[in-house]
Design a protein around this motif. Structure first.
Motif, mmCIF file in Angstrom:
data_model
loop_
_atom_site.group_PDB
_atom_site.id
_atom_site.type_symbol
_atom_site.label_atom_id
_atom_site.label_comp_id
_atom_site.label_asym_id
_atom_site.label_seq_id
_atom_site.Cartn_x
_atom_site.Cartn_y
_atom_site.Cartn_z
ATOM 1 N N PHE A 21 -2.349 -12.889 2.502
ATOM 2 C CA PHE A 21 -2.021 -11.806 1.561
ATOM 3 C C PHE A 21 -2.736 -10.517 1.951
ATOM 4 N N SER A 22 -4.032 -10.641 2.285
ATOM 5 C CA SER A 22 -4.813 -9.447 2.646
ATOM 6 C C SER A 22 -4.316 -8.860 3.956
ATOM 7 N N ALA A 23 -3.922 -9.740 4.899
ATOM 8 C CA ALA A 23 -3.471 -9.265 6.211
ATOM 9 C C ALA A 23 -2.194 -8.429 6.078
ATOM 10 N N PHE A 24 -1.251 -8.888 5.237
ATOM 11 C CA PHE A 24 0.000 -8.120 5.076
ATOM 12 C C PHE A 24 -0.214 -6.884 4.212
ATOM 13 N N SER A 25 -1.250 -6.925 3.410
ATOM 14 C CA SER A 25 -1.561 -5.766 2.569
ATOM 15 C C SER A 25 -2.181 -4.626 3.384
ATOM 16 N N ILE A 26 -2.577 -4.932 4.624
ATOM 17 C CA ILE A 26 -3.094 -3.883 5.525
ATOM 18 C C ILE A 26 -2.001 -2.835 5.782
ATOM 19 N N ILE A 27 -0.737 -3.308 5.899
ATOM 20 C CA ILE A 27 0.373 -2.451 6.365
ATOM 21 C C ILE A 27 0.496 -1.143 5.573
ATOM 22 N N ASP A 36 -11.082 -1.227 8.053
ATOM 23 C CA ASP A 36 -11.168 -0.643 6.709
ATOM 24 C C ASP A 36 -10.014 -1.089 5.825
ATOM 25 N N ALA A 37 -8.822 -1.169 6.420
ATOM 26 C CA ALA A 37 -7.642 -1.565 5.631
ATOM 27 C C ALA A 37 -7.768 -3.019 5.169
ATOM 28 N N PHE A 38 -8.296 -3.889 6.043
ATOM 29 C CA PHE A 38 -8.466 -5.298 5.666
ATOM 30 C C PHE A 38 -9.534 -5.423 4.581
ATOM 31 N N PHE A 39 -10.618 -4.671 4.744
ATOM 32 C CA PHE A 39 -11.704 -4.676 3.755
ATOM 33 C C PHE A 39 -11.150 -4.282 2.376
ATOM 34 N N GLU A 40 -10.372 -3.202 2.341
ATOM 35 C CA GLU A 40 -9.792 -2.706 1.080
ATOM 36 C C GLU A 40 -8.879 -3.761 0.456
ATOM 37 N N SER A 41 -8.060 -4.419 1.318
ATOM 38 C CA SER A 41 -7.128 -5.441 0.828
ATOM 39 C C SER A 41 -7.872 -6.637 0.257
ATOM 40 N N MET A 42 -8.868 -7.126 1.017
ATOM 41 C CA MET A 42 -9.635 -8.289 0.564
ATOM 42 C C MET A 42 -10.414 -7.945 -0.703
ATOM 43 N N SER A 43 -10.922 -6.721 -0.753
ATOM 44 C CA SER A 43 -11.661 -6.271 -1.932
ATOM 45 C C SER A 43 -10.733 -6.252 -3.152
ATOM 46 N N GLY A 44 -9.455 -5.967 -2.906
ATOM 47 C CA GLY A 44 -8.476 -5.974 -3.997
ATOM 48 C C GLY A 44 -8.144 -7.379 -4.452
ATOM 49 N N PHE A 45 -7.678 -8.213 -3.526
ATOM 50 C CA PHE A 45 -7.212 -9.555 -3.916
ATOM 51 C C PHE A 45 -8.324 -10.438 -4.464
ATOM 52 N N THR A 46 -9.567 -10.242 -3.980
ATOM 53 C CA THR A 46 -10.668 -11.060 -4.512
ATOM 54 C C THR A 46 -11.267 -10.421 -5.772
ATOM 55 N N THR A 47 -10.660 -9.329 -6.235
ATOM 56 C CA THR A 47 -11.108 -8.562 -7.421
ATOM 57 C C THR A 47 -12.555 -8.088 -7.291
ATOM 58 N N THR A 48 -12.967 -7.758 -6.061
ATOM 59 C CA THR A 48 -14.323 -7.230 -5.884
ATOM 60 C C THR A 48 -14.359 -5.763 -6.299
ATOM 61 N N ILE A 53 -0.413 3.983 -3.413
ATOM 62 C CA ILE A 53 -1.563 3.214 -2.915
ATOM 63 C C ILE A 53 -2.492 2.828 -4.070
ATOM 64 N N LEU A 54 -2.721 3.766 -4.983
ATOM 65 C CA LEU A 54 -3.606 3.478 -6.129
ATOM 66 C C LEU A 54 -3.039 2.342 -6.979
ATOM 67 N N LEU A 55 -1.711 2.358 -7.167
ATOM 68 C CA LEU A 55 -1.093 1.287 -7.961
ATOM 69 C C LEU A 55 -1.177 -0.039 -7.191
ATOM 70 N N TRP A 56 -0.977 0.011 -5.880
ATOM 71 C CA TRP A 56 -1.027 -1.227 -5.078
ATOM 72 C C TRP A 56 -2.418 -1.850 -5.123
ATOM 73 N N ARG A 57 -3.468 -1.018 -5.102
ATOM 74 C CA ARG A 57 -4.834 -1.554 -5.197
ATOM 75 C C ARG A 57 -5.013 -2.275 -6.529
ATOM 76 N N ALA A 58 -4.570 -1.613 -7.608
ATOM 77 C CA ALA A 58 -4.732 -2.212 -8.945
ATOM 78 C C ALA A 58 -3.902 -3.491 -9.059
ATOM 79 N N LEU A 59 -2.708 -3.450 -8.475
ATOM 80 C CA LEU A 59 -1.803 -4.600 -8.551
ATOM 81 C C LEU A 59 -2.351 -5.776 -7.753
ATOM 82 N N SER A 60 -2.961 -5.472 -6.598
ATOM 83 C CA SER A 60 -3.517 -6.564 -5.781
ATOM 84 C C SER A 60 -4.645 -7.256 -6.554
#
Length: 499
Positions: A87-93, A106-118, A133-140
């Motif tokens: 999920f995080s890998a495809f969220s890099i795109i 940085d993109a992977f860090f942001e994605s993982m930080s989103g999906f793990t709710t960090t 992008i802001l909505l995608w972060r919140a949605l992840s």
């Protein structure tokens, strides 16, 4: 003695990942529409490509030839651990194509930080980031909050097996889910139902308040998931008293075990809530910490006022500080990570107190991170028994919670969990120091913030952190979100080979 590979049913794991990636592509349509509404062309195209690539790969994996749909415990663990990485890998795109992040790290860090709710971010200026992008972060964060796997269990009834139960226990944080055995998929649907209900209620409450519709939506998604991504650089600049109180209430509620709330609602059982030991501890820790932090803030203010020759104390200060202290305590214990105040401006004591609360975490079975209060209670009662045994060596003692004895194997698992949790956190903090974090306290705070999925950071700009440290922080977020064993067991010889 020859080692043999365990037979793991990879095709079924790949097929479910494929299905989930197609669902992820579906979620990407929401930020895509948002970009369209706000006329953000680059971001719109980033999501068009992201959704297409994700869906196509998902479709390809879904059609992997498959001999049997059998899911055992090993497949359950493998799927749970790997799906978050996918999920995080495809969220890099979208992050990469929209130009918000210019490198994969940085993109992977942001994605993982989103999906793990960090909720730690590497975006230098969040307020300039596109709405999509802001909505995608919140949605992840919202997707990761209740858990990708729990969603799968609700959607795919075929997982009502040992593998399904292993996945459920791997992702729904906590000690034991014995009472939830009959139909895992049914429980998963109920928990998601309650999660959606919380989301809708908070969404409406924030929407009618002073926040804009977009801010209300993003903050709802990242509050209910206890994630903490905001639409502004400093949450304190956006916060008004009404929104603060609403967010505070829902952070607190989402730190309570969902199964407990569900059981109380089903049997009209407020008694179940009132007599629950863990809930009492949770409330008590929040109250005591809030009082300590308020006292420290008032003491700090009085010292400053004294120097400036102003009146020492006012009721307004007390009310404001109390609300800020409760807000920041609940934000830390539920691992949300919004900060109503810059707590390091009140000296290291407040930062350290917040760090202790971050370690505690919310209740098991909630969307909160941390080591979980349930484990702390087992640990404290176990230590008390050990002291008792020093004086009465022949006595037989048991750790009792809510009148029931906790089985010895669970007590030893809790001890093992907390030992690994602390060990992993210290090793990572040491590594961060080695990789150039100058201040050991910063390194330790960051390490705890990652493994507890809190996302609070003392470092002003995380972009200066070494790239290797960013990958390690991503790993730590994942290990923390899936409660150590699920991820770490994949690195053991016994998982892959048998003697």
């Amino acid at each position: 003695m020859a080692l043999h590979h365990h037979h793991i049913n990879f095709p079924v794991v790949l097929r479910i990942i494929g299905l989930l990636l197609m669902i992820e592509a579906g979620f990407m349509l929401m930020p895509l529409l948002t970009s369209l509404i706000y006329g953000e062309t680059t971001c719109l195209m980033a999501f068009v490509w992201a959704a297409l690539i994700t869906f196509t790969c998902g479709l390809g994996l879904y059609h992997v030839p498959i001999k049997t749909t059998q899911m055992r415990r090993r497949e359950g663990f493998l799927l749970t651990g790997v799906v978050w990485v996918f999920f995080s890998a495809f969220s890099i795109i979208p992050f990469y194509l929209s130009g918000v992040h210019t490198n994969i790290t940085d993109a992977f860090f942001e994605s993982m930080s989103g999906f793990t709710t960090t909720g730690m971010t590497l975006i230098p200026d969040v307020e300039k980031a596109p709405h999509g992008i802001l909505l995608w972060r919140a949605l992840s964060q919202w997707i990761g909050g209740m858990g990708i796997i729990l969603f799968t269990l609700a959607v795919i009834p075929m997982l009502n097996t040992k593998g399904g139960i292993a996945m459920f226990n791997a992702e729904v944080t906590g000690i034991s889910h014995e009472r939830m055995r009959p139909r895992v998929s049914e429980t998963a649907m109920w928990m998601w139902g309650l999660y959606v209900f919380y989301t809708v209620v908070l969404g409406v409450l924030l929407w009618v308040g002073p926040m804009s519709t977009f801010d209300a939506l993003c903050h709802t998604l990242s509050t209910v998931s206890t994630g903490g991504f905001s639409t502004v650089n400093d949450y304190a600049t956006l916060a008004d008293p009404y929104s603060n109180i609403m967010i505070l209430i829902f952070m607190f509620v989402c730190g309570i075990n969902f199964a407990l709330v569900f059981a109380a609602a089903k049997r009209n059982g407020w008694k179940a809530l009132k007599t629950n030991t863990t809930l009492k501890w949770y409330v008590m820790v929040v109250l005591i910490t809030s009082v300590i932090i308020t006292a420290r803030m008032l003491h700090h203010d009085m010292a400053m006022n004294n120097q400036a020759g102003q009146p020492l104390f006012s009721d307004v200060d007390l009310a404001e500080h109390s609300l800020d202290a409760v807000f920041d305590t609940v934000s830390a214990i539920t691992s949300t990570g919004y900060a109503a105040i810059k707590f390091d401006s009140y000296g290291p004591f407040v930062s350290f107190t917040i760090m202790v609360v971050m370690f505690f975490g919310g209740m098991a079975g909630s969307t909160a991170g941390g080591a979980k209060i349930d484990r702390m209670i087992v640990m404290v009662k176990n230590i008390r028994n050990e002291f008792y045994k020093v004086i009465h060596p022949n006595s037989v003692t048991a750790v009792r919670i809510d009148g029931r004895a906790v089985p010895p194997f669970l007590v030893s698992r809790v001890v093992a969990f907390l030992s690994i949790f602390i060990f992993f956190m210290v090793v990572m903090a040491l590594t961060f120091t080695f990789l150039g974090m100058d201040n050991p306290f910063d390194a330790f705070f960051t390490s705890m913030s990652c493994i507890s999925n809190v996302g609070l950071s003392i470092i002003d700009d995380l972009n200066v952190v070494h790239p290797v440290a960013k990958w390690l922080m991503s790993l730590e977020m994942l290990v923390g979100r899936l409660e150590l064993f699920t991820v770490l067991v994949l690195f053991t010889k016994d998982f892959w080979f048998e003697d």
